[in-house]
Design an enzyme around this catalytic site. Structure first.
Site, PDB file in Angstrom:
ATOM      1  N   ASP A 480    -121.574  36.282  26.731  1.00 37.01           N
ATOM      2  CA  ASP A 480    -122.098  36.330  28.094  1.00 37.01           C
ATOM      3  C   ASP A 480    -123.421  35.572  28.120  1.00 37.01           C
ATOM      4  O   ASP A 480    -123.851  34.989  27.125  1.00 37.01           O
ATOM      5  CB  ASP A 480    -122.298  37.789  28.519  1.00 37.01           C
ATOM      6  CG  ASP A 480    -122.325  37.962  30.033  1.00 37.01           C
ATOM      7  OD1 ASP A 480    -122.465  36.941  30.744  1.00 37.01           O
ATOM      8  OD2 ASP A 480    -122.219  39.108  30.497  1.00 37.01           O
ATOM      9  N   PHE A 481    -124.117  35.635  29.264  1.00 40.55           N
ATOM     10  CA  PHE A 481    -125.370  34.893  29.408  1.00 40.55           C
ATOM     11  C   PHE A 481    -126.442  35.387  28.442  1.00 40.55           C
ATOM     12  O   PHE A 481    -127.357  34.641  28.084  1.00 40.55           O
ATOM     13  CB  PHE A 481    -125.878  34.995  30.844  1.00 40.55           C
ATOM     14  CG  PHE A 481    -124.955  34.340  31.842  1.00 40.55           C
ATOM     15  CD1 PHE A 481    -124.741  32.968  31.823  1.00 40.55           C
ATOM     16  CD2 PHE A 481    -124.274  35.092  32.793  1.00 40.55           C
ATOM     17  CE1 PHE A 481    -123.884  32.360  32.730  1.00 40.55           C
ATOM     18  CE2 PHE A 481    -123.422  34.496  33.703  1.00 40.55           C
ATOM     19  CZ  PHE A 481    -123.229  33.127  33.671  1.00 40.55           C
ATOM     20  N   HIS A 498    -125.028  29.537  41.635  1.00 37.82           N
ATOM     21  CA  HIS A 498    -124.610  29.850  43.012  1.00 37.82           C
ATOM     22  C   HIS A 498    -123.651  31.038  43.056  1.00 37.82           C
ATOM     23  O   HIS A 498    -123.350  31.533  44.147  1.00 37.82           O
ATOM     24  CB  HIS A 498    -124.019  28.615  43.692  1.00 37.82           C
ATOM     25  CG  HIS A 498    -122.657  28.222  43.223  1.00 37.82           C
ATOM     26  ND1 HIS A 498    -121.833  27.384  43.941  1.00 37.82           N
ATOM     27  CD2 HIS A 498    -121.942  28.531  42.097  1.00 37.82           C
ATOM     28  CE1 HIS A 498    -120.700  27.211  43.299  1.00 37.82           C
ATOM     29  NE2 HIS A 498    -120.736  27.886  42.179  1.00 37.82           N
TER      30      HIS A 498
END
Length: 598
Positions: A480-481, A498
């Site tokens: 993940d991030f 976004h």
């Protein structure tokens, strides 16, 4: 009271206008000019207009005192003085009506001196010359017309002016805000002109557009003039009707792709409807209805069908649809599964899950919560992750917009990394199926890559990069991030921020800032909302993000604040295709303790 201008003043004014028109014609072509004239024009409508209409000339009305002064004007502008002239019918009658004169009083000629476009295409300036002899009593007409510029226009010649195509082009113009404004048939040159008034947002000084069709098309002209006379009552309702049927466009293109029609068709040879129906397992008559609609969208075009070996001389009217021929256009070919850069996955996604979610747009606007969650019972990412086939379609649909980042390998940051003394590493965060990273590594054989993604996407990216021949220079991280790899030289976040609200964006960006060495660069690819509210794909995608993921598009200054709040700083940004931008970001310089004491 009669206003009289000296001949010299008239000549100078007219010459300046003639020079300006010639410059305009030289600098513009159809594809670039049409979106300036019709704000918001894009997609299939732009493709259809640009594909079937050639920018032919800029038109203006001049007022020479005689034929010799007109030739002098042409010579002063470097144009051929021997350009042939023909009598004008349409403009003469328009002037007569406007000024309540007898048409016989008005000697109006048409000349089309040639101008070479920047692209090498031969165009023209269409000169309507109303002869105004000194003391003729026509000076007030010249003064009025020069001020109002009623006859100044930009003309597009219809390449193949069959009646259905001509009416379809008129419908597109009206749909995008152009209003019918007269026209006529000129028997001297056997040509039909259809005038339109351009919408108020047109980004040029010309306010009128002409469609020119060779031949006698007075049936289409009659409908056009009827629309003109009743436009105040009909235009808003007709425009709204076209807008309300936009969903039909999405589903027609999606059905076209789902049925395998693009693969069954060819861009060079026409196919008969009944042959296409047999190849795709569809009903011939129903297929013909779909194909005719797709002609209006520019995805296919009518063409003569090959003769049937056993075709009888007379066919029933009901069977004629099966004998129609259709050919795939370049636009329609983008929906072929085997076309490089195929947009078929986008059609299946926009006509599938995302189409369903937009039925709940009112819920998203009312509550601020994604309609996707309400329709499908879970968020966009979890729903796709649980369905491998859908997850693969989503990743392929993201890759289908690869035109957006095709210029990215030439970005100065990446070019500098490729020329560094020791091999540099590009880290693609949430890099999908590796489309972008593959472009970068293929363009720069000395670069290495690291791709961070979900486990299923990592495997898809590995296969893609191996097939591209650059997999040996790439490492893969499933995570993940919070798992952004450290030690890279260039980091890329393409169409990630976004998807999220501001708090989550700051969290993602802080992970990036922690992983980035002091010398590293971050490239963020996103659409930017325009500052002036001008039409943009970013505005449409802002609605899409609201409805489907709860994210948003942002202006450049909004991103700059998010970067600053995350220990980063915006260095600058530059445009990419499809209304996208690449934002160049670096770690914020640590402030000097001495500065904090001041």
């Amino acid at each position: 009271m009669t206003t009289t201008f000296p001949d010299k003043t008239l000549l100078l004014d007219d010459t300046a206008g003639l020079l300006a028109a010639a410059r305009f014609v030289h600098e513009h072509d159809s594809a670039a000019l049409l979106p300036l004239l019709l704000p918001g024009l894009g997609g299939p409508d732009l493709q259809t207009l640009a594909g079937q209409c050639r920018f032919a000339h800029a038109g203006l009305l001049l007022f020479p005192s005689d034929a010799q002064s007109l030739r002098a004007q042409l010579a002063d502008c470097g144009m051929a003085v021997d350009t042939p002239a023909q009598p004008s019918v349409v403009v003469r009658e328009r002037l007569a009506r406007r000024h309540r004169r007898d048409p016989a009083e008005l000697d109006v000629q048409i000349l089309r001196p040639q101008v070479l476009g920047r692209d090498g295409e031969v165009r023209a300036v269409e000169v309507f010359a109303l002869t105004v002899p000194p003391h003729s009593g026509l000076e007030p007409i010249a003064a009025y017309e020069r001020t109002r510029r009623h006859e100044a226009h930009l003309a597009f010649e219809v390449e193949h002016p069959q009646t259905p195509a001509l009416r379809g082009l008129c419908a597109i113009l009206v749909r995008h805000g152009a209003r019918p404004d007269g026209g006529g048939y000129n028997p001297h040159e056997d040509g039909t002109v259809l005038y339109f008034t351009l919408p108020a947002g047109a980004a040029c000084d010309y306010r009128r557009l002409e469609l020119y069709a060779r031949g006698d098309h007075r049936d289409t002209l009659s409908a056009h003039l009827d629309h003109d006379s009743s436009r105040d009552a009909r235009q808003p309702a007709e425009t709204l009707l076209h807008l309300l049927t936009g969903a039909w466009t999405t589903q027609a293109l999606t059905a076209f792709a789902r049925l395998g029609l693009p693969e069954a068709m060819d861009t060079r040879t026409a196919c008969r409807t009944e042959d296409l129906a047999r190849l795709t397992g569809t009903d011939p008559r129903s297929l013909a209805v779909l194909l005719r609609y797709l002609v209006m969208l520019g995805a296919v075009t009518r063409a003569p069908a090959p003769a049937h070996e056993q075709q009888v001389e007379q066919v029933e009217q009901a069977e004629q649809a099966e004998q129609e021929g259709f050919r795939l256009t370049e636009l329609g070919a983008l929906l072929r599964a085997d076309t490089p850069g195929s947009m078929r996955p986008l059609a299946l996604m926009y006509g599938g899950p995302f189409y369903r979610s937009f039925s709940g747009l009112d819920h998203a606007v009312r509550t601020g919560q994604p309609a996707f969650d309400r329709i499908f019972g879970e968020n966009h990412f979890d729903h796709f992750a649980r369905d491998p086939e859908l997850a693969s379609l989503f990743d392929r649909s993201m890759a289908a917009s690869s035109r957006m980042f095709q210029p990215l390998p030439a970005h100065p940051v990446i070019a500098a990394a490729a020329q560094a003394p020791s091999p540099a590493t590009v880290v693609d965060i949430a890099g999908g199926n590796g489309e972008l990273l593959g472009l970068v590594l293929t363009a720069h054989p000395r670069l290495r890559g690291v791709l961070l993604e979900r486990p299923h996407a990592v495997e898809a990216a590995r296969r893609r990069l191996d097939a591209a021949g650059c997999g040996v220079r790439c490492d893969y991280r499933a995570g993940d991030f919070a798992d952004v790899p450290s030690g890279g030289d260039v980091y890329v976040l393409s169409r990630v921020l976004h998807d999220w609200d501001d708090d989550r964006c700051r969290e993602i960006l802080r992970h990036c800032a922690l992983a980035m060495p002091a010398h590293a660069d971050l490239l963020v690819v996103e659409r930017l909302l325009p500052v002036d509210g001008s039409p943009s794909l970013a505005t449409a995608w802002d609605l899409h993000m609201l409805c489907n993921v709860g994210g948003r598009e942002r202006r450049a200054d909004h991103y700059a604040r998010l970067f600053a709040e995350s220990g980063l700083q915006l260095v600058g940004h530059s445009p990419l295709p499809l209304d996208a931008h690449v934002l160049h970001v670096r770690r914020a310089a640590a402030s000097d303790p001495a500065d904090r004491r001041r």
